[in-house]
Enzyme design. Structure first.
Site, PDB file in Angstrom:
ATOM      1  NE  ARG A  73      -2.866   0.470   3.415  1.00 53.68           N
ATOM      2  CZ  ARG A  73      -1.967   0.955   4.599  1.00 53.68           C
ATOM      3  NH1 ARG A  73      -1.381   1.947   4.517  1.00 53.68           N
ATOM      4  NH2 ARG A  73      -1.788   0.287   5.700  1.00 53.68           N
ATOM      5  CE1 TYR A 126     -17.077  10.418 -16.166  1.00 57.73           C
ATOM      6  CE2 TYR A 126     -16.454  10.729 -13.924  1.00 57.73           C
ATOM      7  CZ  TYR A 126     -16.954   9.995 -14.777  1.00 57.73           C
ATOM      8  OH  TYR A 126     -17.373   8.695 -14.510  1.00 57.73           O
ATOM      9  CG  ASP A 199      -9.778  15.074 -15.751  1.00 51.26           C
ATOM     10  OD1 ASP A 199      -8.820  14.345 -16.482  1.00 51.26           O
ATOM     11  OD2 ASP A 199     -10.717  14.559 -15.046  1.00 51.26           O
TER      12      ASP A 199
HETATM   13  C1  PLP Z   1     -12.475  13.115 -17.973  1.00 52.15           C
HETATM   14  C2  PLP Z   1     -12.531  12.363 -16.992  1.00 52.15           C
HETATM   15  N1  PLP Z   1     -11.925  12.485 -15.624  1.00 52.15           N
HETATM   16  C3  PLP Z   1     -12.291  11.466 -14.717  1.00 52.15           C
HETATM   17  C4  PLP Z   1     -12.936  10.344 -15.185  1.00 52.15           C
HETATM   18  C5  PLP Z   1     -12.806   9.142 -13.936  1.00 52.15           C
HETATM   19  O1  PLP Z   1     -12.229   8.086 -14.177  1.00 52.15           O
HETATM   20  P1  PLP Z   1     -12.353   6.625 -13.515  1.00 52.15           P
HETATM   21  O2  PLP Z   1     -13.621   6.083 -14.429  1.00 52.15           O
HETATM   22  O3  PLP Z   1     -11.205   6.101 -13.996  1.00 52.15           O
HETATM   23  O4  PLP Z   1     -12.456   6.863 -12.131  1.00 52.15           O
HETATM   24  C6  PLP Z   1     -13.536  10.229 -16.302  1.00 52.15           C
HETATM   25  C7  PLP Z   1     -14.236   8.884 -16.641  1.00 52.15           C
HETATM   26  O5  PLP Z   1     -14.810   8.909 -17.600  1.00 52.15           O
HETATM   27  C8  PLP Z   1     -13.263  11.147 -17.487  1.00 52.15           C
HETATM   28  O6  PLP Z   1     -13.736  11.010 -18.536  1.00 52.15           O
END
Ligand code: PLP
Length: 432
Positions: A73, A126, A199
């Protein structure tokens, strides 16, 4: 579209280029104690033998680069290799790999804020991140969150207050492919002494490196392009600030214990080897699909940063090295047309997610963005006729032929006066 740029000068990266770091960095063959595997073995052990009692070495002094491990971990050799490579590709000093993109985001945000703080976020995030910011940070942890149209930096500037601790952005956004100017966002974050998190899942480090443009931290869902084969779930946070990295590392290893599993780490390491090749093909194919859709008379609008018609096409060219493989389009005829269209497709699978080698299509209003109330979707422009496409690496002509099948099905249904909803009802009745 190769970046061809060196991505960092420390840690043995030297001036190696992106394509070289993608293949080998972090898993150089070990001939000293190992057997010289040219790819990393999957280190499944949860715990590691210790060489006697040592009262002088603290946990944080253990150095994975010197093969010092205690408990998986905290650190694991396969995960460590992923962390090293992603850090190199994004041009950061530290990376932490998590069980999902979502866990990377929650830890990165939590490490930046405390109760009473304020976050300014892009309104077009998202769906899961949007819900997390509202239902976890705002409703449970007393962090104020404002969602704004970050295509306009002045809206972000106007929303920022003395309490603002974090700006949270996606660019391009999901599913409308809107951009924010990362350098402008970094300037606003500096003005209010806040952090900027981006992101970067949609572009990946091959096409966009926000740290170079002033972001403090970058996250990815590695589930998408970085792994690239729709067969592993994971996330990473990448940054250079030592203190912020320590806070995120604490949440990853101790506060939440939320780490990428060894098998997923192995898959991500393997996937990254072809990241530049895949990204180039995704982009070539997406550009063809976008041009085809834009010329089709049953399509009301196409959103792809590579199209000159994209309102932020110049910004895309300024801050990205390519335009990526995701686009969305508005089909004339609303939900009824959408149902006929997707039912006729063979190559594009109706599924959420993106970034894999296979082409996927999804309907945000009923799938990824269904948790948002209908009025909020309408305000954002997520209509019932909107489809998002993750263009894979298949032959583009086969993809265009498939889309043509979809349009023909819509045309046939219109000329027969059929409604897909009627058909579904008939089938359900027939099944009874
Ligand atoms: C732009 C974006 N960020 C984060 C995520 C979340 O990722 P995860 O499904 O791996 O938790 C997604 C999932 O579709 C995404 O499209």
């Amino acid at each position: 579209m190769s970046s061809g740029k060196p991505t960092g000068a420390d840690d043995g990266r030297g001036d190696k280029r992106f394509e070289t770091l993608s293949v080998t960095y972090g898993e150089e063959p070990d001939l000293s104690g190992g057997v010289g595997d040219v790819t990393s073995p999957i280190h499944l052990a949860s715990t590691y033998a210790v060489d006697g009692i040592d009262m002088d070495t603290a946990l944080e002094d253990l150095d994975p680069d010197e093969d010092e491990f205690l408990y998986t971990r905290l650190s694991n050799p396969t995960r460590h290799a992923v962390e090293k490579r992603v850090a190199a590709l994004e041009g950061g000093d530290h990376a932490m790999a998590f069980a999902s993109g979502t866990s990377a985001i929650v830890s990165t945000v939590m490490a930046a804020v405390e109760p009473g703080d304020h976050v300014v976020a892009f309104e077009d995030l998202y769906g899961g991140t949007n819900t997390m910011l509202k239902e976890l940070f705002r409703d449970k942890l007393n962090v104020a969150v404002d969602f704004v149209d970050a295509t306009d930096p002045e809206e972000v500037r106007a929303a920022a207050t003395d309490e603002t601790a974090l700006l949270w952005m996606e660019t391009p956004t999901n599913p409308l492919l809107r951009l924010c100017d990362i350098e402008e966002m970094a300037a606003i974050a500096d003005e209010c002494d806040a952090l900027l998190g981006v992101d970067n899942t949609f572009m990946g480090p091959y096409f966009q490196r926000p740290l170079e443009l002033g972001a403090d931290v970058v996250v990815h869902s590695t589930t998408k392009y970085i792994n690239g084969h729709s067969d592993s779930l994971g996330g990473v946070a990448v940054l250079s600030d030592d203190d912020y990295a320590q806070e995120i590392g604490f949440l990853q290893q101790v506060g939440m214990g939320n780490v990428m599993a060894p098998f997923d780490a192995y898959m991500v390491l393997r996937g990254m080897k072809t990241l530049p090749l895949r990204m180039r093909q995704h982009e070539t194919n997406a550009a063809e699909v976008a041009a085809y859709l834009e010329s089709h008379d049953r399509v009301a609008a196409v959103r792809y940063p590579g199209l000159e018609s994209h309102p932020q096409h110049d910004l895309a060219d300024d801050q990205m090295d390519g335009h990526g493989g995701v686009l969305s389009f508005e089909l004339d005829g609303g939900l009824d047309a959408v149902e006929h269209f997707v039912a006729a497709l063979d190559e594009f699978t109706l599924a959420v997610s993106l970034g894999g080698v296979e082409s996927l299509i999804e309907h945000p209003a009923s799938m990824t963005h269904s948790p948002l109330p209908a009025e909020e979707r309408a305000e954002l422009g997520i209509t019932d006729g909107l489809l998002r496409v993750s263009v894979g690496v298949e032959h583009p002509k086969d993809l265009l032929a498939d889309l043509e099948r979809g349009f023909e099905a819509v045309a046939d249904a219109a000329s027969n006066g059929e409604s897909a909803t009627d058909e579904a009802t008939e089938t359900a009745v027939g099944d009874d």
